[in-house]
Design a protein around this motif. Structure first.
Motif, PDB file in Angstrom:
ATOM      1  N   VAL A   1      18.282   7.725  33.634  1.00 42.89           N
ATOM      2  CA  VAL A   1      17.298   8.050  34.998  1.00 42.89           C
ATOM      3  C   VAL A   1      17.160   9.462  35.066  1.00 42.89           C
ATOM      4  N   VAL A   2      18.006  10.139  34.747  1.00 45.08           N
ATOM      5  CA  VAL A   2      17.967  11.733  34.984  1.00 45.08           C
ATOM      6  C   VAL A   2      16.950  12.364  33.937  1.00 45.08           C
ATOM      7  N   TYR A   3      17.189  11.709  32.832  1.00 45.59           N
ATOM      8  CA  TYR A   3      16.147  12.382  31.937  1.00 45.59           C
ATOM      9  C   TYR A   3      14.711  11.937  31.990  1.00 45.59           C
ATOM     10  N   VAL A   4      14.252  10.454  32.154  1.00 45.02           N
ATOM     11  CA  VAL A   4      12.991  10.210  32.554  1.00 45.02           C
ATOM     12  C   VAL A   4      12.708  10.977  34.020  1.00 45.02           C
ATOM     13  N   ASP A   5      13.501  11.210  34.873  1.00 48.78           N
ATOM     14  CA  ASP A   5      13.127  11.924  36.291  1.00 48.78           C
ATOM     15  C   ASP A   5      12.514  13.274  35.650  1.00 48.78           C
ATOM     16  N   GLN A   6      13.305  13.988  35.011  1.00 48.54           N
ATOM     17  CA  GLN A   6      12.631  15.052  34.663  1.00 48.54           C
ATOM     18  C   GLN A   6      11.672  15.245  33.811  1.00 48.54           C
ATOM     19  N   LEU A   7      11.320  14.220  32.835  1.00 46.52           N
ATOM     20  CA  LEU A   7      10.124  14.097  32.092  1.00 46.52           C
ATOM     21  C   LEU A   7       9.046  13.677  33.051  1.00 46.52           C
ATOM     22  N   GLU A   8       9.167  12.875  33.918  1.00 47.93           N
ATOM     23  CA  GLU A   8       8.292  12.341  34.859  1.00 47.93           C
ATOM     24  C   GLU A   8       7.710  13.434  35.753  1.00 47.93           C
ATOM     25  N   GLU A   9       8.680  14.386  36.272  1.00 46.75           N
ATOM     26  CA  GLU A   9       8.504  15.456  37.237  1.00 46.75           C
ATOM     27  C   GLU A   9       7.524  16.417  36.382  1.00 46.75           C
ATOM     28  N   ALA A  10       7.733  16.573  35.124  1.00 43.53           N
ATOM     29  CA  ALA A  10       6.924  17.629  34.322  1.00 43.53           C
ATOM     30  C   ALA A  10       5.660  16.969  33.944  1.00 43.53           C
ATOM     31  N   GLY A  11       5.355  15.801  34.321  1.00 46.06           N
ATOM     32  CA  GLY A  11       4.304  15.275  33.987  1.00 46.06           C
ATOM     33  C   GLY A  11       3.935  14.691  32.637  1.00 46.06           C
ATOM     34  N   TRP A  12       4.871  14.596  32.062  1.00 40.61           N
ATOM     35  CA  TRP A  12       4.965  14.436  30.670  1.00 40.61           C
ATOM     36  C   TRP A  12       5.116  12.667  30.281  1.00 40.61           C
ATOM     37  N   VAL A  13       5.783  11.926  31.384  1.00 40.58           N
ATOM     38  CA  VAL A  13       6.038  10.718  31.065  1.00 40.58           C
ATOM     39  C   VAL A  13       5.810   9.794  32.401  1.00 40.58           C
ATOM     40  N   THR A  14       5.212   8.626  32.446  1.00 41.88           N
ATOM     41  CA  THR A  14       5.115   7.802  33.467  1.00 41.88           C
ATOM     42  C   THR A  14       6.030   6.791  33.412  1.00 41.88           C
ATOM     43  N   ARG A  15       6.291   6.037  34.558  1.00 45.14           N
ATOM     44  CA  ARG A  15       6.942   4.655  34.783  1.00 45.14           C
ATOM     45  C   ARG A  15       5.828   3.782  35.071  1.00 45.14           C
ATOM     46  N   ALA A  16       5.325   3.082  34.215  1.00 41.72           N
ATOM     47  CA  ALA A  16       4.318   1.987  34.529  1.00 41.72           C
ATOM     48  C   ALA A  16       4.990   0.546  34.887  1.00 41.72           C
ATOM     49  N   PRO A  17       4.906  -0.286  35.779  1.00 34.50           N
ATOM     50  CA  PRO A  17       5.566  -1.396  36.027  1.00 34.50           C
ATOM     51  C   PRO A  17       5.268  -2.329  34.745  1.00 34.50           C
ATOM     52  N   SER A  18       6.537  -3.083  34.480  1.00 39.22           N
ATOM     53  CA  SER A  18       6.478  -3.777  33.294  1.00 39.22           C
ATOM     54  C   SER A  18       5.518  -5.162  33.554  1.00 39.22           C
ATOM     55  N   GLU A  19       4.809  -5.726  32.569  1.00 39.34           N
ATOM     56  CA  GLU A  19       3.975  -6.807  32.595  1.00 39.34           C
ATOM     57  C   GLU A  19       4.940  -8.163  32.563  1.00 39.34           C
ATOM     58  N   THR A  20       6.042  -7.943  32.244  1.00 40.19           N
ATOM     59  CA  THR A  20       6.713  -9.301  32.014  1.00 40.19           C
ATOM     60  C   THR A  20       7.958  -9.302  32.853  1.00 40.19           C
ATOM     61  N   ASP A  21       8.339  -8.196  33.316  1.00 38.27           N
ATOM     62  CA  ASP A  21       9.748  -7.925  34.158  1.00 38.27           C
ATOM     63  C   ASP A  21       9.564  -7.142  35.268  1.00 38.27           C
ATOM     64  N   ARG A  22       9.653  -7.585  36.576  1.00 37.49           N
ATOM     65  CA  ARG A  22       9.413  -6.812  37.627  1.00 37.49           C
ATOM     66  C   ARG A  22      10.453  -5.666  38.147  1.00 37.49           C
ATOM     67  N   ARG A  23      11.735  -5.827  37.280  1.00 33.37           N
ATOM     68  CA  ARG A  23      12.721  -4.962  37.692  1.00 33.37           C
ATOM     69  C   ARG A  23      12.467  -3.737  36.508  1.00 33.37           C
ATOM     70  N   ALA A  24      11.533  -3.984  35.605  1.00 31.99           N
ATOM     71  CA  ALA A  24      11.713  -3.124  34.526  1.00 31.99           C
ATOM     72  C   ALA A  24      10.471  -2.049  34.535  1.00 31.99           C
TER      73      ALA A  24
END
Lengths: 152, 152
Positions: A79-102
DNA sequence: CTTGGGTAGTTATGAAATATAACTAATGAG
DNA sequence: CTCATTAGTTATATTTCATAACTACCCAAG
């Protein structure tokens, strides 16, 4: 009882530890780690955020739990790594097509660009670390390391 | 824009990272470190307290600042290791003959005994980590690791 | 001898990495 | 539908490691 002498000027011997491959590996890894951190610092990346970014570039749509498994770290830390990458604008969390938790992790164009540059720097760092070693020796090291890893 | 697919069942690839010796080294070292910790735990030792004890056995009268230099750790942390070894009754802080600020570290009989046993266990652990590798390969690995360490 | 800069060991503290537990929301088997 | 399980998150604890400051001491210049 005779008094213990101290050794103010004599060289300290670590011969008993030098016999152990694990000891040599730790000391070598310390050097590699320090140099890698210096290499990645200008890009705003650390060892694990770079690794995570690499995994996401290589595996578009990767989910955080898969990333945790691939990096052998806990989900909570991902979570922390992805937070950092997302804040830097390098990674996005797109909703999963097959699992609404993921989430499906995607890297952005900016993420791809910083990754390409960082990867080149890291590869140069890696070559630097292996400077003076012959190809056959490098191959032996890689083979040995992967075999050791396989024991765990 | 097309939706990003996630990869719930496909195997995650780390091919880009596998190219890097540093990545392989980190993963192998994780395995070694975990196995070593399990190996030392029954003796009440950790990686660094075992290393410190080994240094003291090999260099009787060693001073804490020398130990810090030999282990490449800060003086402040050596205090903790020596505290633990002293509390266990394995090491003593004798006053230095030549410098009243300093101590001459000595290992006790009990310290020597636990060291001998722990050392045998650590050597078995080390051989276990190298299981399946030929002597030439082990030699190449050691040489490579020491060369890498020398870069730092 | 005295004085001042440097060193040895220690203490306190902070930063960083990593692991654990508990929570919400969603899944999926029966 | 029900309930055990899982994904992601949050909060927290642990551990490791580095930094700063302190005391006592060494040593060399004046």
């Amino acid at each position: 009882m005779e008094k213990p002498k101290d050794k103010p000027e004599v060289e300290v011997s670590d011969a008993a530890l030098r016999d152990l491959v694990g000891y040599n590996m730790k000391r070598a890894f310390n050097v590699v780690q320090a140099d890698l951190a210096r290499t990645l610092e200008p890009f705003g990346l650390r060892m694990l955020t770079f690794s995570a970014l690499s995994m996401i570039v290589e595996n578009p749509g990767l989910r955080p739990s898969q990333l945790a498994g691939a990096l052998s770290v806990e989900r909570a830390n991902v979570v922390v790594y992805v937070d950092q990458l997302e804040e830097a604008g390098w990674v996005t969390r797109a909703p999963s097509e097959t699992d609404r938790r993921a989430y499906a992790l995607q890297c952005t164009l900016a993420g791809r660009q910083v990754y390409d540059k960082a990867r080149a720097a890291v590869r140069a760092h890696d070559r630097r670390m292996l400077d003076g070693l012959r190809e056959v020796e490098i191959a032996a090291v890689k083979k040995a390391l992967m075999r050791i890893e396989g024991l765990g």
